[in-house]
Scaffold this motif. Structure first.
Motif, PDB file in Angstrom:
ATOM      1  N   ASP A 154       0.867  -1.189   0.000  1.00 42.46           N
ATOM      2  CA  ASP A 154       0.000   0.000   0.000  1.00 42.46           C
ATOM      3  C   ASP A 154       0.903   1.238   0.000  1.00 42.46           C
ATOM      4  O   ASP A 154       1.518   1.573   1.017  1.00 42.46           O
ATOM      5  CB  ASP A 154      -0.901  -0.027   1.251  1.00 42.46           C
ATOM      6  N   SER A 155       0.982   1.900  -1.144  1.00 45.04           N
ATOM      7  CA  SER A 155       1.853   3.087  -1.264  1.00 45.04           C
ATOM      8  C   SER A 155       1.041   4.371  -1.298  1.00 45.04           C
ATOM      9  O   SER A 155       1.535   5.420  -1.729  1.00 45.04           O
ATOM     10  CB  SER A 155       2.688   2.986  -2.550  1.00 45.04           C
ATOM     11  N   SER A 156      -0.183   4.295  -0.833  1.00 53.61           N
ATOM     12  CA  SER A 156      -1.083   5.447  -0.971  1.00 53.61           C
ATOM     13  C   SER A 156      -0.632   6.655  -0.166  1.00 53.61           C
ATOM     14  O   SER A 156      -0.828   7.796  -0.570  1.00 53.61           O
ATOM     15  CB  SER A 156      -2.504   5.051  -0.564  1.00 53.61           C
ATOM     16  N   ASN A 157      -0.027   6.422   0.994  1.00 52.59           N
ATOM     17  CA  ASN A 157       0.440   7.560   1.796  1.00 52.59           C
ATOM     18  C   ASN A 157       1.669   8.170   1.127  1.00 52.59           C
ATOM     19  O   ASN A 157       2.540   7.444   0.670  1.00 52.59           O
ATOM     20  CB  ASN A 157       0.786   7.096   3.220  1.00 52.59           C
ATOM     21  N   PRO A 158       1.740   9.488   1.058  1.00 53.48           N
ATOM     22  CA  PRO A 158       2.870  10.088   0.343  1.00 53.48           C
ATOM     23  C   PRO A 158       4.217   9.921   1.038  1.00 53.48           C
ATOM     24  O   PRO A 158       5.258  10.128   0.417  1.00 53.48           O
ATOM     25  CB  PRO A 158       2.489  11.565   0.256  1.00 53.48           C
ATOM     26  N   TYR A 159       4.188   9.561   2.304  1.00 58.71           N
ATOM     27  CA  TYR A 159       5.448   9.547   3.061  1.00 58.71           C
ATOM     28  C   TYR A 159       5.935   8.163   3.481  1.00 58.71           C
ATOM     29  O   TYR A 159       7.093   7.995   3.792  1.00 58.71           O
ATOM     30  CB  TYR A 159       5.306  10.414   4.312  1.00 58.71           C
ATOM     31  N   ILE A 197      -2.792  -6.237   9.386  1.00 59.10           N
ATOM     32  CA  ILE A 197      -3.061  -4.870   9.831  1.00 59.10           C
ATOM     33  C   ILE A 197      -3.956  -4.187   8.804  1.00 59.10           C
ATOM     34  O   ILE A 197      -3.722  -4.282   7.605  1.00 59.10           O
ATOM     35  CB  ILE A 197      -1.744  -4.075   9.965  1.00 59.10           C
ATOM     36  N   SER A 198      -4.952  -3.487   9.287  1.00 59.77           N
ATOM     37  CA  SER A 198      -5.866  -2.794   8.382  1.00 59.77           C
ATOM     38  C   SER A 198      -6.031  -1.347   8.842  1.00 59.77           C
ATOM     39  O   SER A 198      -6.219  -1.074  10.023  1.00 59.77           O
ATOM     40  CB  SER A 198      -7.227  -3.509   8.386  1.00 59.77           C
ATOM     41  N   ALA A 199      -5.944  -0.439   7.885  1.00 59.82           N
ATOM     42  CA  ALA A 199      -6.198   0.976   8.174  1.00 59.82           C
ATOM     43  C   ALA A 199      -7.644   1.282   7.811  1.00 59.82           C
ATOM     44  O   ALA A 199      -8.040   1.099   6.657  1.00 59.82           O
ATOM     45  CB  ALA A 199      -5.246   1.854   7.364  1.00 59.82           C
ATOM     46  N   GLY A 200      -8.419   1.717   8.766  1.00 58.45           N
ATOM     47  CA  GLY A 200      -9.817   2.053   8.499  1.00 58.45           C
ATOM     48  C   GLY A 200     -10.645   0.827   8.185  1.00 58.45           C
ATOM     49  O   GLY A 200     -10.424  -0.254   8.730  1.00 58.45           O
ATOM     50  N   ASN A 205      -7.448   2.303   2.096  1.00 59.24           N
ATOM     51  CA  ASN A 205      -5.999   2.188   2.209  1.00 59.24           C
ATOM     52  C   ASN A 205      -5.561   3.217   3.246  1.00 59.24           C
ATOM     53  O   ASN A 205      -6.408   3.884   3.863  1.00 59.24           O
ATOM     54  CB  ASN A 205      -5.311   2.393   0.861  1.00 59.24           C
ATOM     55  N   PHE A 206      -4.249   3.376   3.443  1.00 60.19           N
ATOM     56  CA  PHE A 206      -3.810   4.303   4.484  1.00 60.19           C
ATOM     57  C   PHE A 206      -4.278   5.730   4.194  1.00 60.19           C
ATOM     58  O   PHE A 206      -4.650   6.475   5.095  1.00 60.19           O
ATOM     59  CB  PHE A 206      -2.284   4.264   4.638  1.00 60.19           C
ATOM     60  N   SER A 208      -6.963   6.819   2.518  1.00 63.61           N
ATOM     61  CA  SER A 208      -8.402   7.076   2.650  1.00 63.61           C
ATOM     62  C   SER A 208      -8.923   6.792   4.057  1.00 63.61           C
ATOM     63  O   SER A 208     -10.060   7.111   4.371  1.00 63.61           O
ATOM     64  CB  SER A 208      -9.177   6.226   1.640  1.00 63.61           C
ATOM     65  N   SER A 209      -8.095   6.201   4.887  1.00 62.27           N
ATOM     66  CA  SER A 209      -8.523   5.866   6.256  1.00 62.27           C
ATOM     67  C   SER A 209      -8.480   7.099   7.159  1.00 62.27           C
ATOM     68  O   SER A 209      -8.132   8.192   6.724  1.00 62.27           O
ATOM     69  CB  SER A 209      -7.610   4.793   6.836  1.00 62.27           C
ATOM     70  N   GLU A 210      -8.787   6.888   8.435  1.00 67.70           N
ATOM     71  CA  GLU A 210      -8.723   7.998   9.397  1.00 67.70           C
ATOM     72  C   GLU A 210      -7.287   8.320   9.806  1.00 67.70           C
ATOM     73  O   GLU A 210      -7.060   9.236  10.601  1.00 67.70           O
ATOM     74  CB  GLU A 210      -9.506   7.662  10.668  1.00 67.70           C
ATOM     75  N   CYS A 211      -6.321   7.568   9.311  1.00 63.99           N
ATOM     76  CA  CYS A 211      -4.901   7.789   9.648  1.00 63.99           C
ATOM     77  C   CYS A 211      -4.537   9.259   9.462  1.00 63.99           C
ATOM     78  O   CYS A 211      -4.866   9.862   8.446  1.00 63.99           O
ATOM     79  CB  CYS A 211      -4.027   6.920   8.753  1.00 63.99           C
ATOM     80  N   VAL A 212      -3.862   9.836  10.462  1.00 62.19           N
ATOM     81  CA  VAL A 212      -3.455  11.245  10.384  1.00 62.19           C
ATOM     82  C   VAL A 212      -1.971  11.393  10.066  1.00 62.19           C
ATOM     83  O   VAL A 212      -1.410  12.477  10.175  1.00 62.19           O
ATOM     84  CB  VAL A 212      -3.807  11.994  11.691  1.00 62.19           C
ATOM     85  N   SER A 213      -1.332  10.286   9.691  1.00 63.01           N
ATOM     86  CA  SER A 213       0.065  10.313   9.244  1.00 63.01           C
ATOM     87  C   SER A 213       1.002  10.936  10.272  1.00 63.01           C
ATOM     88  O   SER A 213       1.929  11.661   9.916  1.00 63.01           O
ATOM     89  CB  SER A 213       0.198  11.047   7.899  1.00 63.01           C
TER      90      SER A 213
END
Lengths: 949, 68
Positions: A154-159, A197-200, A205-206, A208-213
């Motif tokens: 899952d590479s959706s998060n930019p960081y 492990i699942s985000a949201g 994916n990371f 679109s989830s509630e993850c605040v990075s």
């Protein structure tokens, strides 16, 4: 320092006055009662294998690698969940333990890619280290069975990336999200072998989830499952430098982890006393602006703002600027010149700018961006307590029983402190929120406010006076505290004032729109719920009664005895990283460093003797006064360091008119910001990564900023200011910022004990640091108020002059969002814009329906001052009649709409209350198109393609 | 200086301090202006039409003039 991972003791530190002595592997050790065997072993220099344990997380007891043998105890208990006991004899390494650990490790490795040589965590992987630690030599189960090795990344998060094939299901990331960050975005999905492990939700994916990075999961991960993209691209860091974040007023300390001159990652420093090892998406990841293509690294000048910029040498730029300044001074007098210090720059840099203005320009026309944020804090707390600063350290919140949060949105604006606050709320502290918006803390996972008072914007004083009315009339005041610590006569005057029936919750309900019963309940809870701590932000200060509100807050704290010990206090949440420091350093036009009035002859004489120059004894102009005086013609030249007043200050048209009227505007910044559109000299600035110095955070904590790379422009900001001063003939000779701090210390009683050497030794110090408080002052006013007796101030509710009416029926209030910072000059030049690439207007469904608006529609936002357009977001987070937006994007320029109304005592703008109308629109306004064209024209650089904003 | 702005500021200070009682408020307004205003702002306020000042602000301005 070279590169060493941060020490991890496995389980959290336990604070206990009872000491327990035990023996581990034959060595006696004494630790606080309640400490785990794992931590005790680590503190004695040992290292028990572990995978699911980390010292910022509660013990979990899942990985079964940390088993130990204890004399007299059956079996092999997990050392992370086993507390020490007096006389306990522990063995951490026996043939039996070795056999058990190997067996467990075999199972982990049988489902793990054996690609260590090409893995981004190679040589920085706890799984790899632990396999070596337990002596794993083969895996009996082979690698042919069912595995997770084929799962996609899952590479959706930019960081950071999430590679589930490398996950060992230790749950550290899930627990970090729960316990450290408090967002609860991650979960362990499935059971047994299917666990992942699942985000949201499952479809998320990371990104679109509630993850605040925040990065807590990445930091917690023992493998390469969650890892920074930068590490994948650049490789393992080779050295680390401890420094302080340049975003918000929390003041997180980080390890800047480097390879050569290249920054690989910023990792929150566990020993940082402000952040305790935590971070947010800005400080952790949003540092790419330092290398952004828009960065200007050459000095530039031009004769008029309609000309393109011309790149020149430093010598030419400084000589030209000094000549122009001296000429304007000769023609119009010293009071025609001024400067603005930056709350993003170091203490040493702000001190030099104000010194340049006072000693070089010869005026007191120096101000800082605190003018537009927390100047009422400085005024209000000085009047009531005697010190222009908050009373507590951040740790204090962990002793609070009732948290009263007013006009602040910490999960967006001060996220790392918000996580601490949420932790305390999960432990059972009660929360009262006073805010027109339903901020996240009103209701979020495992947090729910006991009371949310959604007041009408502009009625803070009325609400607080009504709370005081309840406390006084229901005899909930702490009379013993007041008699001992405050002026009793003043208290009686104040009590009589607030007790008047016209200040009752019922009488004021029509004004505040807060149900009287809710307000009474909130007041009772604050007064009687144990330790009551007040935290507030710009929703308090940025009003026409900002200073009155600060004093009303102080009144409440004194009346209930909630001051002078842990768990209580009055806590302004400062906006920018060094707002506190910029104020401390004498950036206001009426006072020298340490908040001493310029008219005080003895103080002035101290500075005059040190600086060898006579100082103007009268207060100078504040920022809005400078702009007025510029239009009037009596203010002609301005030096602006690290500030973008055109975008951040109210009534953009008026700011532009003021700047345009000046003969010389000098902008010293990283980028050609909006203010630079009206500048004649541009001096390139340096980032916090490129300088040494100190920042002072919201808890008065002075922390070192350390240079990790050379300045791209060739000079740190303090060197640029010094060079300008010397071009004017001042003859300064600082060779390092430590010498500037030495000067601050000898001239400022509250900083008398501060030096770079002391800061290196202590890690950080909270002022006052002096003979009475050699190690600083985490809690203020413990034995008495700085001013002597606490001063109750009568704060009458005076409605703002800004009124709604038929033409402008809605109230606009402005604020911030997590991923962007202030005017966005830094964060807009990072991947953070993926979360917020434009300002939007929040509008209640009823108001939207009345205007035929849907989410995503373009709307025209108009006030008596100006208008702009932006897209609508229909949401019931705002009350009917209230709209809300942010000011992060110059394309929106929300401050075109805000007015000149300001706080009566400090001129802090009334950003939070503007009467507006909202209507459908077809797109950007004529003004926005004209502004964009003007900005492009203004940013031309001779010989270059068009410069970006 | 924009006199209208200065008058508005002075009146705003006066209204916020009025609850202290007229005598105290007049002194407090004068002190506040002396402590926080640039001299050119005070000079411009002196030259403004005093009719637009509310009574406490007007009295404070007189006091400022008296004290130099």
């Amino acid at each position: 320092m070279g590169y060493e991972p941060q020490a991890d003791f496995g389980t959290p530190e336990v604070l206990s006055e009872i000491t327990v002595t035990l023996t581990i592997d034959g060595r006696p050790i004494s630790v606080p009662a309640g400490t785990s065997v794992m931590r005790a072993a680590a503190e004695s220099g040992g290292s028990i294998p572990k995978l699911c344990a980390s010292d910022n997380l509660a013990a979990f007891g899942s990985c079964r690698l940390c088993l130990v043998e204890v004399d007299g105890m059956r079996g092999t208990p997990a050392s992370c969940t086993t507390p020490v006991a007096e006389g306990m004899v522990v063995h951490t390494q026996t043939p039996r333990l070795q056999r058990l650990r190997k067996g467990v490790m075999e199972l982990y490795i049988s489902d793990h890619p054996l690609d260590c040589l090409t893995c981004s965590a190679n040589n920085d992987c706890e799984l790899q280290d632990t396999a070596a630690q337990v002596g794993l030599r083969d895996v009996r189960y082979g690698y042919e069975g069912a595995s997770h090795l084929g799962l996609g990344v899952d590479s959706s998060n930019p960081y950071f990336d999430f590679d589930p094939s490398k996950c060992i299901a230790c749950s550290r990331c899930v627990r970090a999200c729960d316990e450290v960050q408090g967002t609860l975005a991650l979960t362990m999905d499935g059971r047994g072998f299917a666990s992942t492990i699942s985000a949201g939700q499952s479809a998320d994916n990371f990104l679109s989830s509630e993850c605040v990075s925040c990065g807590a999961c990445v930091q917690a991960c023992p493998t390469a499952t969650l890892q920074e993209k930068a590490v994948k691209e650049i490789g393992k860091p080779e050295r680390a430098v401890i420094t302080t974040c340049a975003y918000c007023g929390v003041g997180c300390t980080f390890r800047a982890e480097m390879r050569g001159e290249q920054l690989v990652r910023m990792v929150p420093w566990k020993d940082g006393k402000a952040n305790r090892g935590h971070s947010c998406v800005k400080g952790r990841f949003a540092w790419g602006y330092a290398h952004h293509k828009d960065r200007i690294t050459s000095p530039m000048i031009r004769e008029s703002i309609d000309q393109p910029w011309r790149e020149v040498s430093w010598d030419e730029a400084l000589s030209h600027t000094a000549t122009r300044l001296n000429a304007i001074k000769a023609q119009h007098g010293a009071r025609a010149l001024g400067g603005i210090t930056s709350s993003r720059c170091t203490n040493e840099e702000t001190f030099l700018v104000q010194k340049l203005v006072r000693a070089g320009f010869g005026s007191n026309n120096v101000d800082t961006c605190a003018r537009v944020c927390h100047s009422p804090t400085g005024y209000g707390l000085k009047q009531t307590f005697g010190t222009s600063a908050g009373t507590q350290d951040f740790d204090s919140v962990m002793d609070a029983d009732v948290i009263l949060l007013i006009g602040a949105n910490p999960t967006d604006a001060h996220p790392v402190f918000a996580s601490r606050m949420k932790r305390r709320l999960r432990q059972g502290a009660k929360l009262i929120v006073i805010d027109p918006r339903r901020i996240d803390l009103v209701r979020s996972p495992h947090v729910e406010a006991a009371h949310h008072l959604p007041l009408q914007p502009g009625t803070n004083v009325a609400v607080l006076t009504a709370m005081a009315h309840v406390i006084v009339t229901e005899k909930l005041a702490d009379e013993a505290f007041i008699r001992e610590r405050c002026d009793w006569d003043e208290y009686q005057d104040w009590a009589a004032f607030v007790a008047d029936e016209r200040h009752s919750p019922e009488a004021l309900e029509a004004v505040t729109r807060v149900p009287a019963a809710d307000l009474r309940a909130a007041a009772r809870l604050y007064a009687t719920g144990g330790n009551g701590a007040i935290y507030y932000g710009l929703g308090v200060t940025e009003h026409s009664q900002g200073s009155s509100t600060v004093m009303a807050i102080a009144n409440l704290a004194m009346a209930t005895g909630n001051i002078g010990r842990r768990g209580v206090g009055v806590n302004p949440l400062r906006g920018q990283n060094n707002v506190q420091g910029a104020c401390d350093m004498g950036s206001f036009p009426h006072e020298l460093s340490g908040y001493r009035h310029i008219s005080d002859g003895a103080t002035r004489a101290l500075f005059e003797a040190d600086w060898g120059v006579a100082l103007d004894p009268d207060p100078g102009l504040r920022i809005p006064n400078m702009l007025d005086a510029a239009v009037d013609g009596s203010f002609r030249a301005l030096y602006v360091q690290g500030e973008d007043i055109l975008q951040s200050d109210p009534n953009t048209h008026h700011v532009a008119a003021g700047l345009k009227a000046m003969d010389l505007v000098i902008v010293h910044d990283l980028f050609l910001n909006e203010t630079a559109n009206y500048a004649h000299v541009f001096l390139p600035g340096s980032t916090f990564l490129e300088k040494d110095g100190t920042f002072t955070n919201a808890e008065r904590r002075i922390q070192l900023v350390r240079k990790v790379m050379e300045p791209a422009n060739g000079m740190s900001d303090w060197q640029v200011t010094q060079a300008l001063a010397n071009a004017m003939g001042l003859g300064w000779s600082y060779s390092h910022p430590r010498e500037i701090m030495d000067e601050v210390a000898r001239l400022t009683p509250s900083f008398a004990g501060v030096s770079f050497a002391r800061l290196e030794e202590a890690g950080s110090l909270q002022w006052p640091v002096n003979a009475a408080h050699p190690d600083g002052s985490p809690i203020m006013h413990e034995d008495g108020f700085v001013r002597g007796k606490g001063h109750f101030v009568v704060t009458d509710y005076i409605p703002t002059d800004e009124r709604t009416g038929p033409r402008y029926p809605l109230l606009l209030t402005t604020g911030r969002i997590l991923s962007q910072y202030n005017v966005g000059a830094q964060t807009r030049r990072t991947e953070n814009s993926i979360w917020h690439d434009e300002d939007v207007l929040e509008i209640h469904p009823t108001d939207a329906e009345n205007r035929g608006l849907n989410t995503g529609d373009w709307v025209r936002l108009a006030s008596r001052t100006g208008e702009t357009t932006l897209r609508a977001l229909v949401t019931d987070r705002v009350a009917p009649g209230v709209v809300y937006t942010t000011f992060h994007h110059p394309s929106t320029q929300a401050n075109v709409v805000t007015t000149d109304y300001s706080d009566w005592a400090t001129n802090c703008p009334e950003y939070k209350v503007t009467a507006v109308q909202v209507a459908p629109s077809n797109g950007p306004s004529d003004w926005q198109r004209d502004y964009d064209a003007q900005a492009r024209q203004s940013r031309r650089i001779a010989g270059h393609a068009e410069a970006a904003e | 200086m924009n006199v209208d702005t200065l008058v508005m500021m002075a009146n705003q200070i006066a209204r916020n301090l009025a609850a202290r009682g007229e005598e105290v408020a007049v002194a407090a307004v004068a002190e506040h202006i002396r402590d926080f205003w640039d001299p050119r702002m005070i000079k411009a306020l002196h030259e403004a039409a005093r009719d637009s000042l509310e009574p406490i602000a007007r009295a404070a301005l007189t006091r400022l003039g008296d004290s130099g």
